[in-house]
Design an enzyme around this catalytic site. Structure first.
Site, PDB file in Angstrom:
ATOM      1  N   LYS A 128      42.149  52.545  50.044  1.00 25.29           N
ATOM      2  CA  LYS A 128      43.073  51.786  50.853  1.00 25.29           C
ATOM      3  C   LYS A 128      43.974  52.633  51.750  1.00 25.29           C
ATOM      4  O   LYS A 128      43.546  51.939  52.734  1.00 25.29           O
ATOM      5  CB  LYS A 128      43.582  50.385  50.601  1.00 25.29           C
ATOM      6  N   LYS A 169      30.623  47.737  48.041  1.00 24.58           N
ATOM      7  CA  LYS A 169      31.003  46.939  47.969  1.00 24.58           C
ATOM      8  C   LYS A 169      31.006  45.440  48.910  1.00 24.58           C
ATOM      9  O   LYS A 169      31.496  45.410  49.454  1.00 24.58           O
ATOM     10  CB  LYS A 169      31.756  46.379  46.702  1.00 24.58           C
ATOM     11  N   LYS A 209      35.434  40.878  51.272  1.00 29.58           N
ATOM     12  CA  LYS A 209      36.765  40.217  52.218  1.00 29.58           C
ATOM     13  C   LYS A 209      36.934  40.637  53.054  1.00 29.58           C
ATOM     14  O   LYS A 209      36.826  40.206  54.188  1.00 29.58           O
ATOM     15  CB  LYS A 209      37.458  39.382  51.467  1.00 29.58           C
TER      16      LYS A 209
HETATM   17  N1  AQP Z   1      31.459  42.357  45.596  1.00 29.06           N
HETATM   18  C1  AQP Z   1      32.219  42.346  43.909  1.00 29.06           C
HETATM   19  N2  AQP Z   1      31.303  41.932  43.168  1.00 29.06           N
HETATM   20  C2  AQP Z   1      31.198  41.701  41.990  1.00 29.06           C
HETATM   21  N3  AQP Z   1      33.133  41.422  41.970  1.00 29.06           N
HETATM   22  C3  AQP Z   1      33.826  41.707  42.727  1.00 29.06           C
HETATM   23  N4  AQP Z   1      35.152  40.930  43.245  1.00 29.06           N
HETATM   24  C4  AQP Z   1      35.248  41.730  44.154  1.00 29.06           C
HETATM   25  N5  AQP Z   1      34.116  42.113  45.147  1.00 29.06           N
HETATM   26  C5  AQP Z   1      33.573  41.999  44.241  1.00 29.06           C
HETATM   27  C6  AQP Z   1      35.487  40.892  41.715  1.00 29.06           C
HETATM   28  O1  AQP Z   1      36.774  39.935  42.381  1.00 29.06           O
HETATM   29  C7  AQP Z   1      37.939  39.638  41.268  1.00 29.06           C
HETATM   30  C8  AQP Z   1      38.830  39.273  42.799  1.00 29.06           C
HETATM   31  O2  AQP Z   1      38.622  40.174  44.005  1.00 29.06           O
HETATM   32  P1  AQP Z   1      40.483  40.908  44.537  1.00 29.06           P
HETATM   33  O3  AQP Z   1      40.493  39.740  46.226  1.00 29.06           O
HETATM   34  O4  AQP Z   1      41.435  40.943  43.870  1.00 29.06           O
HETATM   35  O5  AQP Z   1      39.968  41.552  45.383  1.00 29.06           O
HETATM   36  P2  AQP Z   1      38.968  43.019  45.509  1.00 29.06           P
HETATM   37  O6  AQP Z   1      38.522  43.187  43.945  1.00 29.06           O
HETATM   38  O7  AQP Z   1      39.313  44.358  46.407  1.00 29.06           O
HETATM   39  O8  AQP Z   1      37.845  42.118  46.196  1.00 29.06           O
HETATM   40  P3  AQP Z   1      37.470  42.293  47.489  1.00 29.06           P
HETATM   41  O9  AQP Z   1      36.839  40.654  48.356  1.00 29.06           O
HETATM   42  O10 AQP Z   1      36.970  43.357  48.575  1.00 29.06           O
HETATM   43  O11 AQP Z   1      39.015  42.307  48.662  1.00 29.06           O
HETATM   44  P4  AQP Z   1      40.116  42.560  49.582  1.00 29.06           P
HETATM   45  O12 AQP Z   1      38.460  42.822  51.081  1.00 29.06           O
HETATM   46  O13 AQP Z   1      40.379  42.051  49.856  1.00 29.06           O
HETATM   47  O14 AQP Z   1      40.597  44.108  49.114  1.00 29.06           O
HETATM   48  C9  AQP Z   1      37.741  41.037  41.255  1.00 29.06           C
HETATM   49  O15 AQP Z   1      37.931  40.475  40.137  1.00 29.06           O
HETATM   50  C10 AQP Z   1      36.820  42.050  41.698  1.00 29.06           C
HETATM   51  O16 AQP Z   1      36.418  42.331  40.508  1.00 29.06           O
END
Ligand code: AQP
Length: 338
Positions: A113, A200, A203
């Site tokens: 990040k 992956k 968001k």
């Molecule tokens: N692509 C994914 N496939 C499966 N699980 C996922 N999670 C996120 N993306 C996927 C799971 O969602 C939960 C919450 O995630 P988070 O919002 O705390 O952070 P993250 O994993 O960093 O999710 P994002 O969507 O990628 O957010 P940003 O872009 O803000 O960093 C977790 O349990 C995660 O495993």
């Protein structure tokens, strides 16, 4: 026997997508049947990267509404907003003071990040895993659902609890903090980007077309799936490492239809991309339709939503403050006047 306790949360960093549902929130629905569950909207984590205050507020409320729309039941689970429970920040400070800096510098997610942030990296981003350790440890969680990407952070939480608090400050050998274990999610649950199956679904991906939002209207879902990256091979298969897009889209199809992998394999073996994408779009739209209807109902009654979060805060506060007092006392902070 008291049920084991589970804690999890999602950052309100944008609109929740299919990955958040299939990889996290969807699994919570089953967990709440067997465990005592705490689910929080981790807004303090969301501010470790640059953010817009108005969007953060909206996203925090809509994330909570989506937990409910997906089936998290406030009668069974404690649903709350992280920043409403001040013990998270307080324990984080204490844990900061006992965690070696070089443990933090090893964290892979920080490195990834931080590259994206350039010169704008905050101390908060480096500290993210200690805040996450505080989230988990405050609730004496036995189990924490983690994907591959979060395993290192859970390991850190375990090391902080065991090596930096229990070993150093426990007088009679009784643990001050419970050392949590990971609850590893099943294999198929990592959903990849629609435009680049090496990343992956996320968001914060600047390309909207890379993800399917849980609240995307049917036409948009169909359009995104139609444009999803594919290859020129005939037939669809899960196991070919040279075909990550086929693996990803078939995985989504399996999860949204509830069919088994072998059923899907047989169904799609001879199928072309065009026909498959139409099927996948229909299945995704129909899987998301009840969530979307329920969400629309929930947001009509904001007072009810706020009441659920207030009730969750009260329950979370009680558990979290008990742990915070235990740690504060063990490390020698003078007891608060009553
Ligand atoms: N692509 C994914 N496939 C499966 N699980 C996922 N999670 C996120 N993306 C996927 C799971 O969602 C939960 C919450 O995630 P988070 O919002 O705390 O952070 P993250 O994993 O960093 O999710 P994002 O969507 O990628 O957010 P940003 O872009 O803000 O960093 C977790 O349990 C995660 O495993």
């Amino acid at each position: 026997m008291t049920p084991k306790r589970v804690l999890s949360g999602v950052q309100p960093t944008g609109s929740l997508h299919l990955g958040n549902w299939l990889g996290a929130i969807g699994n919570w629905i089953d967990l709440q049947k067997d465990f005592e569950t705490f689910f929080c909207v981790v807004d303090l984590h969301a501010i470790t990267v640059p953010h817009d205050p108005k969007l953060l507020r909206e996203s925090t409320l809509s994330t909570a509404a989506l937990y409910l729309a997906c089936g998290v039941d406030p009668k069974r689970s404690t649903i709350f907003v992280q920043s409403h429970v001040s013990a998270h920040s307080q324990l984080c400070w204490i844990l900061n003071c006992v965690t070696p800096l070089n443990w933090m510098e090893r964290m892979i997610q920080f490195k990834e990040k931080a590259i994206k942030q350039g010169d704008n990296v905050s101390v908060g981003l480096l500290d993210y895993p200690v805040l996450m350790a505080s989230d988990i440890l405050l609730y004496d969680a036995d189990l924490v659902p983690v994907g591959e990407d979060q395993k290192q952070h859970l390991e850190l939480a375990r090391d902080i609890a065991q090596q930096r608090i229990n070993s150093k400050f426990s007088k009679k050998g009784d643990p001050i903090l419970k050392v949590p274990k990971p609850l590893i999610s099943s294999d198929g649950s990592k959903i990849m980007s629609l435009t680049n199956a090496a990343n992956k679904m996320s968001k914060s991906d600047p390309n909207e077309g890379s993800r399917i939002g849980l609240l995307d209207p049917p036409e948009l879902i169909a359009k995104k799936i139609k444009r999803a990256k594919t290859d020129s091979e005939a037939g669809l298969e899960f196991a070919n490492p040279k075909r990550p897009e086929a693996h990803n889209l078939l995985t989504i199809y399996t999860l949204v239809t509830g069919k088994s992998k072998s059923e899907v394999e047989a169904e799609c073996l001879e199928m072309g991309w065009g026909k498959f994408k139409t099927l996948l779009a229909e299945a995704t739209v129909s899987a998301l339709s009840p969530i979307q209807s329920s969400y629309q109902e929930l947001v009509k009654d904001q007072a009810q939503l706020e009441l659920i979060l207030a009730t969750g805060k009260e329950k979370a506060d009680e558990v979290a403050n008990t742990t915070l007092d235990r740690v504060s006392n063990a490390i020698g902070l003078l007891q608060k006047p009553i």
